[in-house]
Design an enzyme around this catalytic site. Structure first.
Site, mmCIF file in Angstrom:
data_model
loop_
_atom_site.group_PDB
_atom_site.id
_atom_site.type_symbol
_atom_site.label_atom_id
_atom_site.label_comp_id
_atom_site.label_asym_id
_atom_site.label_seq_id
_atom_site.Cartn_x
_atom_site.Cartn_y
_atom_site.Cartn_z
ATOM 1 N N GLY A 66 0.799 -1.225 0.000
ATOM 2 C CA GLY A 66 0.000 0.000 0.000
ATOM 3 C C GLY A 66 0.826 1.267 0.000
ATOM 4 C CB SER A 67 -0.065 4.483 1.556
ATOM 5 O OG SER A 67 0.571 5.690 1.883
#
Lengths: 150, 430
Positions: A66-67
């Site tokens: 993810g981020s």
């Protein structure tokens, strides 16, 4: 009563020693947007650990996804005293490497056995980051395991 | 790690204490990765020293100082003492932040938080860091060249940088980019190296993928299918353009951890399937057909139940000027339904263009707000009382419902604007 102990050997990601109860997931974990850094709780919508906190646990997981805010989210858990005691994981990437460094939690990867198979939630796990050694003491009573799952 | 003379000098303190601590952090990080050396970088995108009120107050309480240099030292560089932080030694830009510089009150931010935001921005500017304040630096003034070594945060920008531009960056974090800003160094690992840029999984597209919606859905599907591996995509993709890549990459980076993809015949390191894959064979070949398309649409809409929409959020990743024009066209001469909110997020650069072209006015005349610097997920801000959101971004649909505790619908930009005008969700997969 002797408990079964298993030793896994791998390489250091972050040094130091810590021990605690294992929290195991077969799903990768998102940092920013995937956890609440105030409580160390997984919040990702479809995640199998949704609603479960890793605070003071030895977090055993495949790796980070993810981020790019992964390191920031885990760094924050250190400030809020919600960080895992140690991290044991399979796949190294920049998110987890930086995140583990700034969380300052002992971390080990590249183990000689798959930690996701060997370790179960509730097992007692000692992590020696410097030596890259993970020592697993299995929970002894299936009844106790059922109790912790309920 | 093997260090060069200039790296050793920095580690020995020749560049000052902040540079020394930055180098120490980069060595800890490089060793954690298993990297053997650093690569020079003169293109850094991060959020150096910027903080929330929480961090400021935390360090006021625990270190007696919550100022910019204290946070840069103790948090960004993970040092144990507060140091003077010099000007950036690299070309560096500031990515998105926590609030709109004008509409901060609409976002529910306090006067105190806004004042802190302004103080941080002045400190960032004083250090020669470019204030782009966007998740799309490549639309706002930082376009790397093919092969350029970068140190970027922001997963959607990273995947665009590697895949569409052919520049080289890993998904860096706040602390590594803040350290790279001062040192011009980043571990030579992963996407900086040729052998780590080749495809690992093959995706065969059997259903036409033309619209922005379809590109976003395919990206979202691929993230789940390959996690953080490198997909090589062949088949029925068309109308490749900046917006489609922006939505595709952002989605793939959210559902999985995709940092680079190849589309054969389209992206710069994939002239042929052989070039994209290199010597290895795909670990798996994964089909994407009508059934997969339907399933991923349903998955994206699995947190939508109530058709009454009270908030429409567009601009994830930050809207391009072309998307601002499209929103203005769809809203021209119309009014957003009372009780429904429309917020459109972009960069200050693109908003400047939208102002000049009258798009901002058209959106505002319809009752919408154009905001910059942030988005609902980053600022954790939705209009007061929001229960149901409409979104045209798979990435925002992935994050916002969990972060803001709302229901969400996913569809086209037109579906979303219709929802803003009528207060009802009528989107469906066509």
């Amino acid at each position: 009563m002797t408990a079964e102990t298993i030793v896994l050997r791998g390489r250091k990601v972050v040094g130091g020693c810590a021990e605690g109860e294992a929290l195991v997931t077969r799903e990768t974990i998102s940092g920013w947007g995937g956890i609440d850094p105030m409580t160390g709780t997984v919040i990702e919508t479809h995640h199998e650990l949704r609603g479960v906190s890793f605070k003071d646990k030895v977090l055993v997981f495949p790796g980070a996804k993810g981020s790019s805010g992964w390191s920031n989210a885990f760094h924050m858990t250190r400030l809020t005293n919600s960080a895992p005691k140690a991290m044991v994981f399979n796949i190294i990437n920049t998110k987890i490497a930086l995140g583990a460094v700034v969380t300052r939690a002992p971390a080990v990867t590249d183990l000689d056995q798959d930690p996701l198979t060997v370790i179960e939630t509730g097992d007692w796990v000692k992590v020696d980051g410097d030596r890259g050694v993970v020592e697993v003491t299995k929970r002894q009573h299936p009844a106790a395991r059922r109790e912790s799952a309920s | 790690m093997r260090l060069t003379d200039d790296e050793r000098a920095m580690l020995d303190g020749k560049g000052g204490q902040a540079v020394q601590k930055a180098m120490e952090l980069l060595v800890r990080y490089g060793e954690a990765l298993g990297a053997e050396r650093f690569v020079d970088t003169n293109n850094v995108a991060g959020v150096p020293g910027s903080s929330t009120l929480f961090l400021k107050k935390y360090y006021e309480q625990h270190a007696g100082n919550g100022g910019y240099e204290a946070i840069y030292s103790l948090y960004d560089l993970d040092a144990d003492q507060i140091m003077s932080v010099p000007k950036a030694n690299t070309y560096c830009c500031h990515l998105q932040g926590g609030m709109d510089p004008e509409n901060w009150a609409e976002l529910g931010m306090s006067e105190e938080a806004h004042q802190h935001f302004q103080e941080d921005e002045a400190q960032v500017a004083a250090r020669g860091i470019q204030i782009l304040k966007t998740c799309t630096p490549y639309l706002a003034g930082n376009v790397p060249a093919k092969g350029e070594h970068c140190a970027w945060m922001e997963s959607s920008a990273v995947v665009f940088c590697n895949s569409v531009i052919g520049a080289r960056t890993n998904t860096e974090g706040r602390e590594s980019t803040s350290a790279a800003t001062l040192t011009g160094k980043i571990p030579d690992w992963g996407f900086h190296r040729d052998e780590s840029r080749r495809g690992t999984h093959r995706i065969e597209v059997h259903v036409p993928v033309e619209s922005v919606l379809d590109w976003g859905m395919l990206g979202y599907f691929i993230g789940y299918a390959v996690e953080e591996n490198i997909p090589v995509i062949t088949g029925a993709l068309s109308q490749s353009n900046l917006i489609r890549h922006k939505h595709f990459g952002a989605a793939a980076a959210s559902s999985g951890g995709v940092e680079m993809y190849h589309i054969v015949g389209v992206t710069p390191e994939a002239a042929t399937l052989e070039m994209a894959m290199g010597p290895s064979r795909p670990a798996a070949t994964i089909p994407y057909g009508p059934a997969e398309r339907r399933a991923i649409y349903d998955r994206l809409n699995s947190v939508g139940r109530d058709p009454n929409v009270d908030y429409v959020m567009l601009g994830c990743p930050h809207y391009s000027i072309e998307q601002m024009a499209e929103a203005a066209r769809l809203l021209a001469g119309k009014k957003i339904r009372s009780g429904c909110h429309l917020w459109i997020f972009t960069s200050r650069s693109v908003k400047g263009m939208a102002d000049r072209n009258g798009y901002t006015k058209a959106i505002q005349d319809a009752g919408g707000l154009v905001m910059t610097d942030t988005c609902s997920a980053i600022s954790r801000a939705v209009p007061k009382g929001t229960k149901v959101v409409a979104l045209d971004s798979a990435k925002q649909t992935h994050y916002l419902p969990a972060m803001a505790n709302v229901e969400a619908w996913f569809g086209t930009t037109e579906d979303c604007i219709q929802a803003a005008l009528t207060g009802r969700w009528n989107g469906e997969l066509k």
